[in-house]
Design an enzyme around this catalytic site. Sequence first.
Site: not given
Ligand code: NAD
Ligand code: G6P
Ligand code: MN
Length: 431
Positions: A93, A147, A168, A198, A251
């Site tokens: 990231r 994402n 989201c 977004h 966004y």
């Molecule tokens: P993170 O860095 O904590 O990752 C979560 C876990 O995924 C980690 O423990 C990692 O080891 C694991 N991982 C990596 N590759 C993997 C694979 N191939 N198979 C299984 N597990 C795997 O991330 P986070 O900050 O918790 O965010 C997780 C995801 O959710 C990201 O893609 C982030 O962008 C997304 N997210 C989306 C929203 C939304 O609004 N849709 C909001 C917040 C986070």
């Molecule tokens: C928002 C968005 C997510 C994004 C997150 C990032 O909630 O909707 O899609 O992944 O923020 O938050 P962070 O704390 O990882 O910057």
């Molecule tokens: Mn989002």
Amino acid sequence: GLKIATIGGGSSYTPELVEGFIKRYDELPLKDLYLVDIEEGKEKLEIVGNLAKRMVEKAGVDINIHLTLDRREAIKDADFVTTQFRVGLLDARIRDEKIPLRYDVIGQETTGPGGFAKAQRTIPVILDICKDIEELSPNAWLINFTNPSGIITETVLKHTNVKTIGLCNVPIGMVYGVAEMLDVDVKRVSIDFAGLNHLVWGTHVYLDGEDITEKLIDSFAGGKSMSMKNVPDLPWEAEFIKSLGMYPCPYHRYYYLADKMLEEEKRDAATIGTRGEQVKKLEKELFELYKDPNLNVKPPQLEKRGGAHYSDAACSLINSIYNDKKDIHVVNVKNNGTILDLPNDVVIETNAVIDKNGAHPINIGHVPTKIRGLMQSVKAYEELTIEAGVTGDYYTALQALTIHPLVPSATVAKKILDDIIRENIDYLPQY
Ligand code: NAD
Ligand code: G6P
Ligand code: MN
Ligand code: MN
């Protein structure tokens, strides 16, 4: 009993999800929750998984928490699979955020070239997960949170047979934002959403069913503003917001206030670090808290992350499918003629009725001209991003980045693309 598999279970958001299941336990009798991670995430999975176990014990609900690195065991016969994984972890990231900045382009996790890079890493993995679902739990619903959520959901819909809905927390965050601004209970506020993940506009905002869009816009023009924790909350310009006449999502600042946002990002990168670098620190603090054997609820510090209200969105969506509720959620779903200005087979973010057969989007028709072009450009970028992610075709990737509204030229697009491929090659089997 009901079985749910969560891919990326070591995420710091897992307590949010577990809290959501505990709250709804009477309606949604979850029996087995499988938290799946990979070798690199093993330590996080242990820590957060043990907190999850303490949370269900304290709540007195009979949910079995399983921690595993065996994805197939977790997916087998699951009713729902939720995804919240990050391919390449936070270091990837941070690279996504820094590469575009070298060329004076917005460097962001999901918007612009950063989101393109994240999609290229994630698409091969989500297709792999879907193969397991097709084989081991063909009737399961995939609730995707990974994402870039709209792009990943569209990839699944176009290239697999898996039933999926994308999520989201921005739309629900906007509803909470309005409630806060008006100082009213959140249940009294509703919003019509149209657009892409977004890149979603609140076209009409209601309080107790009364259209208050204009009043809300006036208060934005008066300097009020709301954002997510991860998006700097630069104020909207009064004339602009009045001329838009809609509620932009946080966004949208990356587009409508691109120059100021770029300055802000550069300043942050040079001082407190990119958002990814800040999150690295936040995550360390969170996991220190999670380790405390006396902690048995979701700690409030999780609110410093951008994903607030994630469990509201995810658990209540699962609940509505499971209990055939026919209530309205804001989701990422196949367009199918909902927005006449976009192809039928792309994913949009909008209000939909949810029942046990899935998401049924509520008709929109044409969107206003002032938002149509931006929405169509970004969607074309997304379609090409998916094609590039599936095929690894360099020319498709180059077109995707070149037509993105935040990339100024083909020359810059090529430089960014070459850096992205070089710095991510370990995660790009398709290239
Ligand atoms: P993170 O860095 O904590 O990752 C979560 C876990 O995924 C980690 O423990 C990692 O080891 C694991 N991982 C990596 N590759 C993997 C694979 N191939 N198979 C299984 N597990 C795997 O991330 P986070 O900050 O918790 O965010 C997780 C995801 O959710 C990201 O893609 C982030 O962008 C997304 N997210 C989306 C929203 C939304 O609004 N849709 C909001 C917040 C986070
Ligand atoms: C928002 C968005 C997510 C994004 C997150 C990032 O909630 O909707 O899609 O992944 O923020 O938050 P962070 O704390 O990882 O910057
Ligand atoms: Mn989002
Ligand atoms: Mn109107």
